[in-house]
Design a protein around this motif. Structure first.
Motif, PDB file in Angstrom:
ATOM      1  N   GLN A  26       9.688  54.188  75.289  1.00 34.33           N
ATOM      2  CA  GLN A  26       9.543  55.325  74.453  1.00 34.33           C
ATOM      3  C   GLN A  26      10.925  55.381  73.291  1.00 34.33           C
ATOM      4  OE1 GLN A  26      10.261  58.720  77.203  1.00 34.33           O
ATOM      5  NE2 GLN A  26       8.063  58.760  77.534  1.00 34.33           N
ATOM      6  N   PRO A  56       4.312  54.127  73.688  1.00 36.36           N
ATOM      7  CA  PRO A  56       4.525  55.367  73.506  1.00 36.36           C
ATOM      8  C   PRO A  56       5.867  55.845  73.083  1.00 36.36           C
ATOM      9  CG  PRO A  56       4.704  55.170  76.026  1.00 36.36           C
ATOM     10  CD  PRO A  56       4.562  53.790  75.474  1.00 36.36           C
ATOM     11  N   LYS A 112       8.813  57.782  71.607  1.00 33.42           N
ATOM     12  CA  LYS A 112       9.237  59.435  71.362  1.00 33.42           C
ATOM     13  C   LYS A 112      10.099  59.252  70.247  1.00 33.42           C
ATOM     14  CE  LYS A 112      11.579  63.216  73.897  1.00 33.42           C
ATOM     15  NZ  LYS A 112      12.308  63.529  75.033  1.00 33.42           N
ATOM     16  N   ASP A 152      12.287  60.962  68.290  1.00 32.84           N
ATOM     17  CA  ASP A 152      13.352  62.045  68.315  1.00 32.84           C
ATOM     18  C   ASP A 152      14.551  61.100  67.584  1.00 32.84           C
ATOM     19  OD1 ASP A 152      14.299  60.410  70.260  1.00 32.84           O
ATOM     20  OD2 ASP A 152      14.308  62.051  71.927  1.00 32.84           O
ATOM     21  N   CYS A 160       3.996  57.293  66.992  1.00 37.38           N
ATOM     22  CA  CYS A 160       4.631  58.205  68.023  1.00 37.38           C
ATOM     23  C   CYS A 160       3.802  58.720  69.154  1.00 37.38           C
ATOM     24  CB  CYS A 160       5.227  59.256  66.975  1.00 37.38           C
ATOM     25  SG  CYS A 160       6.275  59.061  65.799  1.00 37.38           S
ATOM     26  N   SER A 161       3.953  59.049  69.987  1.00 36.16           N
ATOM     27  CA  SER A 161       3.474  59.605  71.086  1.00 36.16           C
ATOM     28  C   SER A 161       3.956  61.100  71.447  1.00 36.16           C
ATOM     29  CB  SER A 161       3.187  58.795  72.390  1.00 36.16           C
ATOM     30  OG  SER A 161       4.556  58.657  73.038  1.00 36.16           O
ATOM     31  N   ASP A 162       5.123  61.069  71.154  1.00 38.74           N
ATOM     32  CA  ASP A 162       5.975  62.630  71.452  1.00 38.74           C
ATOM     33  C   ASP A 162       6.911  62.761  70.436  1.00 38.74           C
ATOM     34  OD1 ASP A 162       6.089  64.544  73.621  1.00 38.74           O
ATOM     35  OD2 ASP A 162       8.217  63.770  73.467  1.00 38.74           O
ATOM     36  N   PRO A 163       7.466  64.188  69.944  1.00 38.89           N
ATOM     37  CA  PRO A 163       6.687  65.424  70.453  1.00 38.89           C
ATOM     38  C   PRO A 163       5.193  65.325  69.697  1.00 38.89           C
ATOM     39  CG  PRO A 163       8.013  65.708  68.663  1.00 38.89           C
ATOM     40  CD  PRO A 163       8.112  64.197  68.799  1.00 38.89           C
ATOM     41  N   HIS A 164       4.426  66.416  70.300  1.00 41.25           N
ATOM     42  CA  HIS A 164       3.087  66.533  70.271  1.00 41.25           C
ATOM     43  C   HIS A 164       2.759  66.728  68.655  1.00 41.25           C
ATOM     44  CE1 HIS A 164      -1.090  67.383  71.187  1.00 41.25           C
ATOM     45  NE2 HIS A 164      -1.100  68.490  70.328  1.00 41.25           N
ATOM     46  N   LYS A 175       2.262  63.159  67.137  1.00 42.29           N
ATOM     47  CA  LYS A 175       1.651  62.067  67.997  1.00 42.29           C
ATOM     48  C   LYS A 175       0.541  61.528  67.072  1.00 42.29           C
ATOM     49  CE  LYS A 175      -1.244  61.969  72.058  1.00 42.29           C
ATOM     50  NZ  LYS A 175      -1.787  62.635  73.180  1.00 42.29           N
TER      51      LYS A 175
END
Length: 354
Positions: free
Chosen positions: A211, A235, A237, A239, A263-267, A270
């Motif tokens: 991540q 995946p 993240k 941030d 990016c897989s997170d935040p939604h 994505k």
């Protein structure tokens, strides 16, 4: 049977008459084939090709590695064995050295690799341990493989064993190792800093569960600027913790599959490629301002508290006098209330009133 004319041979249930001369020719051919097969020395369940130096073995029952390999064999490919554990001197039980340059042990249910399991393979350059279930790797597991330059551990269910891999590679000082593949092992962190002692040129970390890439790993990437890192199908993240890696990614060409990182997170981010993000999209600015605001507020409150304590200390005598006056006033007031209560409760005054 007439003497000197023919020999009777049996093939199945039928008697076949073969002339004496042809019988000896057939026997000679069969003996030659037997001697040739024996000289070839191809192990059971294996196919040998001397012209290419490749020995291919496949068995669903065998639990041990074939050691009676031909001297000309330079490549050994094993499939479907149930080896479970690679013991010490697995490939050289008698202390002999093999000429193997390439060794593929993919899909053999290997779970444990003990120390010096590959001893005797001093010429080995390529080792494939993919599609196994490795749970333990000894610190000296790769001892003796000084010429190894390619190691594949894809889909080996490493998990926490990835730390053992790093320790094993660092312990034996595989200075010639150039390519390390760790794809499909559900790694949650990138073990780049753990491999800092190696001189890798290619590190494959695709199809894992990474991540973020930590600061130490990013520093290692800057240090080894000739290394290529593959990180697709992870995946990420997106941030503030990814800021260091994002800066490296946008200013370096060390990641050939950078365009595939998403990016897989935040939604709300994505599916967005990391290369198309802006630095402000990582929400580091707001976090920094919020942190600075809390720090500033704490300092202001601390100063107000110090000033308040200083005022109390400097006016302690006046405050004490003021408190005494309040106490005396309260006492006088309570005495007045007490006197009135006694007057109201006297029965003689009640009779007079009647």
């Amino acid at each position: 049977m007439e003497r000197g004319k023919s020999w009777v041979d049996y093939y199945g249930n039928k008697a076949v008459r073969i002339p004496k001369q042809r019988y000896f020719c057939w026997t000679t051919v069969m003996c030659a084939l037997c001697l040739l097969t024996k000289a070839d020395g191809c192990p059971a369940h294996c196919t040998c090709r001397e012209s290419t130096g490749i020995v291919t073995c496949q068995s669903l029952r065998e639990r041990t590695v074939p050691t009676d390999l031909p001297q000309w064999a330079t490549t050994l490919v094993m499939r479907g064995y149930n080896i479970t554990t690679l013991l010490m001197d697995t490939f050289s039980p008698n202390g002999t050295e093999l000429e193997l340059v390439n060794l593929s042990l993919s899909g053999n249910n290997i779970q444990i690799i003990e120390a010096y399991a590959f001893l005797g393979l001093v010429r080995l350059e390529s080792l494939d341990l993919s599609h196994n279930r490795l749970v333990y790797i000894a610190a000296e597991a790769f001892g003796g493989l000084h010429k190894l330059h390619y190691l594949c551990l894809n889909d080996s269910s490493l998990g926490f064993a990835v730390v053992q891999v790093s320790d094993a590679l660092e312990t034996v000082r595989l200075r010639n190792l150039k390519t390390l593949e760790l794809s499909g092992n559900q790694l949650t962190t990138a073990p780049i800093a753990n491999l800092d002692a190696l001189n890798l040129e290619v590190l494959v970390l695709t199809n894992n569960s990474i991540q973020t890439v930590g600061k130490e790993d990013v520093s290692s990437l800057y240090k080894h600027d000739n290394m290529r890192v593959y990180l697709a199908s992870n995946p990420f993240k997106c941030d503030c913790e990814l800021e260091g890696f994002y800066i490296w990614l946008t200013n370096s060409s060390q990641c050939p599959d950078a365009s595939m990182l998403q990016c897989s997170d935040p939604h709300r981010k994505k599916g967005i490629p990391l290369e198309k993000l802006r630095r402000g999209d990582l929400d580091c600015t707001n976090t920094s301002l919020e942190t600075e605001s809390y720090v500033f507020l704490s300092i202001v409150l601390a100063l107000i508290g110090v000033v308040f304590l200083m005022v109390l200390y400097l006016n302690r005598k006046g405050i004490k006098r003021w408190l005494n006056n309040i106490r005396e006033a309260c006492r006088d007031q309570m005495e007045v209330y007490h006197y009135r209560y006694e007057q109201d409760s006297d029965p003689r005054l009640a009779n007079v009133a009647v």
